[in-house]
Scaffold this active site. Structure first.
Site, PDB file in Angstrom:
ATOM      1  N   SER A   2       0.851  -1.181   0.000  1.00 11.08           N
ATOM      2  CA  SER A   2       0.000   0.000   0.000  1.00 11.08           C
ATOM      3  C   SER A   2       0.890   1.235   0.000  1.00 11.08           C
ATOM      4  O   SER A   2       1.891   1.287   0.709  1.00 11.08           O
ATOM      5  CB  SER A   2      -0.904  -0.006   1.229  1.00 11.08           C
ATOM      6  OG  SER A   2      -1.756   1.122   1.197  1.00 11.08           O
ATOM      7  N   GLU A   3       0.516   2.226  -0.798  1.00 16.54           N
ATOM      8  CA  GLU A   3       1.388   3.384  -1.020  1.00 16.54           C
ATOM      9  C   GLU A   3       1.737   4.140   0.257  1.00 16.54           C
ATOM     10  O   GLU A   3       2.748   4.827   0.313  1.00 16.54           O
ATOM     11  CB  GLU A   3       0.730   4.336  -2.034  1.00 16.54           C
ATOM     12  CG  GLU A   3      -0.572   4.967  -1.535  1.00 16.54           C
ATOM     13  CD  GLU A   3      -1.472   5.433  -2.672  1.00 16.54           C
ATOM     14  OE1 GLU A   3      -1.629   4.665  -3.639  1.00 16.54           O
ATOM     15  OE2 GLU A   3      -2.016   6.542  -2.591  1.00 16.54           O
TER      16      GLU A   3
END
Lengths: 215, 226, 215, 226
Positions: free
Chosen positions: C49-50
């Site tokens: 996840s960024e």
């Protein structure tokens, strides 16, 4: 009165006297690393080593050496409480990002405009090594140079223009030698203090660049 | 003795000037320094440029700061979060400026500021509206955009634990922009859940070393809000 | 036979079927995040996840929510054994440095040359949000787009040239829609499979770009 | 099951080709992957470009690889360490090429390779011999040199503990170039003191996430040598 020139330890102690509590400092190899020994532990100064150590402490006792903990000179050191480790890119981000209050480097020559030459003695150097000198010289908030005032053959290391290959342009703000402490200003070298036994004229005699008295 | 602790949030805000660029940590509500943002609201500085991933929600925190007309410009990647109506109203009315930056470029521009990299090339956004007017170059067969470092005058950071040197750890995904911003500002102000003794944080566990931190204030809270 | 179009969950499951064990994958918000639910836990795929999470696991039980652990869509998630945290610059280094095997993004339009538009519906968007889409589209080793084949008013989202503002040029390698799976090749869109009840001609009818059969 | 463990050093070296650029971790002896370097010596690849901070000492490790005439070029910041006579002899004889790079630029060029930054500007080395022939620009009042990303075909990394996903921790100053190189190569090969169960490394303590690692081999040893 004979000239009371400082020896290597004396130069290191003189630099140490000027470092206030709370500074984050990188010490180059050679005389600069000796500076740490002259900052008392209760004056908290945080020493950074380019190999990713923040908060270096004194050398370990011979039976307490941690083989995984060295400084930039590849000597074993200790870590103070509050010390931490970062990787090389992060370590040089600290250096290059302007986060160190001070870097102290040895030098072959310092010019009156703040140019420093400290990594190579000739353009034909057979295997020059630069290490972190160029990063440190450009990155730290201030750069102090420590060196003998003259070469073994008596030539001044404080010069009008560097003759050795440059490390960085206009980077040095102060020079500590065995004979004197000098600020690099817009006027050129301004004498801060001179060792006992030598006066301004005597210092000028040993210096290729023109010296100035404080305004 | 090095001691970056300050007594309270008000003391932590001392000297933030009108016109300052303020980096604000967090991704959504997690890692967002809510108590420091409230402190900034109290403190009164105006004409601010805010750099943050999001533009605040409802009418508190960043949204409140904007509603009070204290923000001239926001630099962010995702202003249109659920519930970010204050920003949208101001933007529609032309009362706030927006610089929209791809999230990775936003992070990298602040990383560059902290690392002494004045500019860098990236393939991100090449050929898109967000690269219009920017210098480009083909490097190693890839088309790139030149992006500049984005430094802050101030960073507001939320961390988990800190010591008096300013060493910090973060909790879980609360890390996000906080360590990047801590390194990118001239004045880095940090709120932590608790301040621990020097030496209590393991040397390998420190994520932000104290060299980046100027002020540290303990503000225990219940967890991410907003 | 009626067209057995895939719903959102069906599209997510179809994408999931193509992700082999061992890939490191980023899932965009919308349909893509649903993909994770259809990769069985014993087929180890690491979801990134960024916001700096590597190794996301399924949603937590309602009484086990960790408020400090969210994904890019700001939903609470869990961390698998082997998961870890990085900061935002490091997270996007993983994305932009080409270290993710796959990114799956939603899209408004995909063109036959692989251009993707997924962040803004008009040049006059009143408050456009881009997030990490441009970084992900350019950075991952491969980019798959997931979207309805047509808009609500029946216009094809697979186009000759994008009309919406671009996210990235020539980035998409595969498109998953409610009606078909298509590869983006040098020839343009090549049909991989079509849902039951629809044939190639029927799919072409619903598609603005020219479709091709596999060579 | 993701499993990056390989049985031994020889298996870890599989497929390294002649002409490869090999990043080698370590600063002095600390963090230097000695057992992997020995593996590379055994493996036989020639015409290598080695990227490392130092150029090896005495006649083992990198120095041995050079003495065997397997290294075409070395890219480093400090080739002249105490005891690095093999490099010096080859260099004097014109039998090895040297690209001398300031240490911070060396680290940053590899970081850029790992981070997808094809090039960046830095003030380091501006106006010096090491910037000769390089593009320059004045940015924000500072004179800068343009430097390019330095990717590796292979990275040889020493870490402390690792798990089967390839997550890594490092010991003390053994961290140095290792995490930077791990991210900068197409094939990252890691030696660790011990391999631990997945989940044994705390999520906050992982320094190199497994996404960067291709092969992991356990090679317990007594500590830094050379």
């Amino acid at each position: 009165m004979t000239i009371q020139a400082r020896d290597r330890v004396g130069m290191a102690a003189r630099v140490a006297a000027d470092i206030p509590e709370g500074w984050w400092v990188n010490l180059g190899i050679g005389i600069p690393v000796l500076v740490a020994d002259h900052v008392p532990l209760d004056r908290e100064v945080v020493f950074h080593s380019e190999n990713g150590v923040l908060g270096m402490g004194p050398a370990p006792a011979p039976d307490k050496v941690n083989p995984w903990l060295i400084n930039a000179g590849k000597t074993h050191v200790t870590l103070r409480q509050g010390g931490s480790y970062v990787h090389h890119a992060d370590s040089f981000s600290i250096i290059r990002g302007g986060h160190l209050d001070l870097c102290v480097l040895g030098a072959f020559e310092v010019a009156q405009n703040g140019d420093i030459a400290n990594w190579s003695r000739s353009d034909n150097d057979f295997a020059p090594a630069v290490g972190g000198a160029m990063d440190l010289a450009v990155g730290a908030k201030r750069l102090w140079a420590v060196m003998e005032h003259t070469t073994k053959t008596g030539e001044s290391r404080l010069v009008k223009t560097c003759t050795y290959p440059l490390t960085a342009l206009g980077a040095v703000s102060r020079v500590y030698t065995n004979l004197a402490v000098l600020d690099v200003t817009e006027r050129g070298f301004v004498v801060v203090d001179i060792v006992p036994g030598l006066d301004f004229a005597g210092l000028q005699e040993r210096t290729a660049a023109t010296l100035h008295l404080p305004a | 003795m090095i001691d970056k602790r300050v007594a309270n949030v008000a003391a932590a805000m001392d000297g933030i000037t009108d016109g300052a660029t303020v980096l604000v940590g967090g991704f959504g509500a997690v890692g967002q320094p809510n108590q420091l943002i409230d402190g900034l609201i109290e403190q009164g500085a105006r004409d601010l440029t805010i750099v943050a991933n999001n533009s605040g929600v409802a009418e508190f925190g960043l949204a409140k700061l904007m509603k009070l007309r204290r923000v001239r410009k926001i630099i962010c990647s995702f202003p249109r979060s659920a519930g970010s109506f204050v920003f949208e109203e101001l933007y529609r009315a032309g009362e706030i400026e927006l610089e929209l930056v791809p999230q990775g470029t936003l992070a990298e521009r602040m990383r560059a500021a902290g690392a002494g990299i004045p500019a860098f090339y990236t393939p991100t956004a090449f050929g898109t509206k967000l690269a219009e007017g920017k210098p480009t170059a083909e490097i190693g067969g890839r088309n790139c955009v030149l992006e500049y470092a984005l430094p802050g005058d101030v960073a507001l950071v939320e961390a988990w634990e800190g010591d008096r040197w300013g060493n910090l750890t973060y909790k879980d995904s609360g890390r996000n922009f906080n360590p990047v911003m801590a390194a990118a500002a001239k004045l880095t102000i940090v709120q932590v859940q608790r301040i621990v003794e020097l030496g209590a944080l393991p040397p390998e566990a420190v994520v932000t070393p104290g060299v980046y931190v100027d002020r540290l204030v303990a503000v225990p809270h219940e967890g991410p809000q907003g």
